[in-house]
Design a protein around this motif. Structure first.
Motif, PDB file in Angstrom:
ATOM      1  N   SER A 115      43.630  37.258  34.152  1.00 40.11           N
ATOM      2  CA  SER A 115      43.647  37.590  35.578  1.00 40.11           C
ATOM      3  C   SER A 115      42.376  38.328  35.949  1.00 40.11           C
ATOM      4  CB  SER A 115      44.858  38.460  35.898  1.00 40.11           C
ATOM      5  OG  SER A 115      46.050  37.766  35.591  1.00 40.11           O
ATOM      6  N   PHE A 116      41.789  37.919  37.087  1.00 38.29           N
ATOM      7  CA  PHE A 116      40.547  38.501  37.590  1.00 38.29           C
ATOM      8  C   PHE A 116      40.800  39.082  38.981  1.00 38.29           C
ATOM      9  CE2 PHE A 116      39.326  35.302  34.549  1.00 38.29           C
ATOM     10  CZ  PHE A 116      38.294  35.896  33.843  1.00 38.29           C
ATOM     11  N   PRO A 117      40.214  40.252  39.265  1.00 38.37           N
ATOM     12  CA  PRO A 117      40.378  40.842  40.597  1.00 38.37           C
ATOM     13  C   PRO A 117      39.500  40.138  41.620  1.00 38.37           C
ATOM     14  CG  PRO A 117      38.887  42.186  39.306  1.00 38.37           C
ATOM     15  CD  PRO A 117      39.394  41.089  38.382  1.00 38.37           C
ATOM     16  N   ALA A 118      39.811  40.331  42.879  1.00 40.17           N
ATOM     17  CA  ALA A 118      39.016  39.754  43.971  1.00 40.17           C
ATOM     18  C   ALA A 118      37.562  40.192  43.830  1.00 40.17           C
ATOM     19  CB  ALA A 118      39.577  40.200  45.309  1.00 40.17           C
ATOM     20  N   GLY A 119      36.664  39.230  44.015  1.00 40.77           N
ATOM     21  CA  GLY A 119      35.231  39.505  43.924  1.00 40.77           C
ATOM     22  C   GLY A 119      34.634  39.314  42.546  1.00 40.77           C
ATOM     23  N   ALA A 120      35.469  39.221  41.520  1.00 38.58           N
ATOM     24  CA  ALA A 120      34.973  39.054  40.147  1.00 38.58           C
ATOM     25  C   ALA A 120      34.354  37.671  39.979  1.00 38.58           C
ATOM     26  CB  ALA A 120      36.101  39.240  39.141  1.00 38.58           C
ATOM     27  N   VAL A 121      33.238  37.615  39.260  1.00 38.79           N
ATOM     28  CA  VAL A 121      32.558  36.350  38.974  1.00 38.79           C
ATOM     29  C   VAL A 121      32.800  36.025  37.506  1.00 38.79           C
ATOM     30  CG1 VAL A 121      30.312  35.185  38.868  1.00 38.79           C
ATOM     31  CG2 VAL A 121      30.828  36.741  40.761  1.00 38.79           C
ATOM     32  N   PHE A 122      33.107  34.755  37.225  1.00 42.94           N
ATOM     33  CA  PHE A 122      33.353  34.343  35.844  1.00 42.94           C
ATOM     34  C   PHE A 122      32.982  32.879  35.663  1.00 42.94           C
ATOM     35  CE2 PHE A 122      37.259  33.848  38.255  1.00 42.94           C
ATOM     36  CZ  PHE A 122      37.742  32.604  37.882  1.00 42.94           C
ATOM     37  N   ALA A 123      32.716  32.520  34.406  1.00 45.68           N
ATOM     38  CA  ALA A 123      32.387  31.133  34.066  1.00 45.68           C
ATOM     39  C   ALA A 123      33.547  30.556  33.258  1.00 45.68           C
ATOM     40  CB  ALA A 123      31.095  31.072  33.256  1.00 45.68           C
ATOM     41  N   PHE A 124      34.067  29.434  33.731  1.00 47.60           N
ATOM     42  CA  PHE A 124      35.208  28.761  33.122  1.00 47.60           C
ATOM     43  C   PHE A 124      34.732  27.430  32.545  1.00 47.60           C
ATOM     44  CE2 PHE A 124      39.343  26.331  34.255  1.00 47.60           C
ATOM     45  CZ  PHE A 124      39.886  26.555  32.998  1.00 47.60           C
ATOM     46  N   VAL A 125      34.900  27.270  31.238  1.00 44.93           N
ATOM     47  CA  VAL A 125      34.448  26.060  30.546  1.00 44.93           C
ATOM     48  C   VAL A 125      35.675  25.253  30.134  1.00 44.93           C
ATOM     49  CG1 VAL A 125      33.114  25.139  28.613  1.00 44.93           C
ATOM     50  CG2 VAL A 125      32.433  27.310  29.678  1.00 44.93           C
TER      51      VAL A 125
END
Length: 171
Positions: free
Chosen positions: A56-66
């Motif tokens: 789970s990521f909070p609002a505004g978080a940037v992440f890379a999904f492969v």
């Protein structure tokens, strides 16, 4: 799993002010289907079984999904998406395994393009910059260049400094 797959997962799910977290379902069946987070700071991890978990990521978080998958004939899916988790009421795009979805900063498929993005991420980390803190405009630039068949420019410390200064200047 990938040694660089997750940074900062916590064991307790906080209640976010907006009441919404972006959840990403990760599956790992060796040499069949492999979903992982290349970078990002999850605030909660739920293990469903030995092959499946939800971050789970909070609002505004940037992440890379492969996402990668193969069958008896070879690779059938090879993709990377760089997303920003959305706030309640924001528009978003949907993606498989991402609930509710996110703002897509970069989306590409095919191993040559995915590998190129992974190398750009490595180069940002080599500068001592967390890729989650890189300018969203940079990820859009990479997306646009790859889509057009051009080589994206490298991210620089000067570009990062300018991005950080712009963030401070915004109300």
């Amino acid at each position: 799993m990938n040694g660089r797959a997750i940074h900062g997962a916590a064991g307790v799910r906080p209640s976010s002010p907006s009441g919404r977290l972006t959840e990403v379902e990760l599956v790992w069946r060796e040499k069949q289907i492999e979903h992982w987070i290349r970078f990002g700071h999850a605030i909660h991890e739920q293990i469903l079984d030995r092959r499946c978990r939800i971050l789970s990521f909070p609002a505004g978080a940037v992440f890379a999904f492969v996402r990668w998958a193969s069958n008896g004939f070879g690779t059938v899916v090879s993709r990377i998406d760089i997303l920003r988790a959305v706030r309640a009421g924001d528009g978003y795009q949907t993606l498989p395994s991402v609930r509710p979805g996110g703002e897509i900063l970069l989306q590409t498929s095919g191993w040559p393009s995915v590998e190129r993005v992974l190398l750009l991420i490595d180069a940002i980390e080599a500068l001592g910059i967390d890729p989650t803190e890189a300018s969203p405009e940079y990820w859009r630039h990479v997306h646009n260049r790859l889509t057009a068949g051009d080589a994206p420019r490298s991210y620089s410390r000067q570009q990062h400094r300018a991005w950080r200064l712009r963030q401070r200047a915004e109300p």
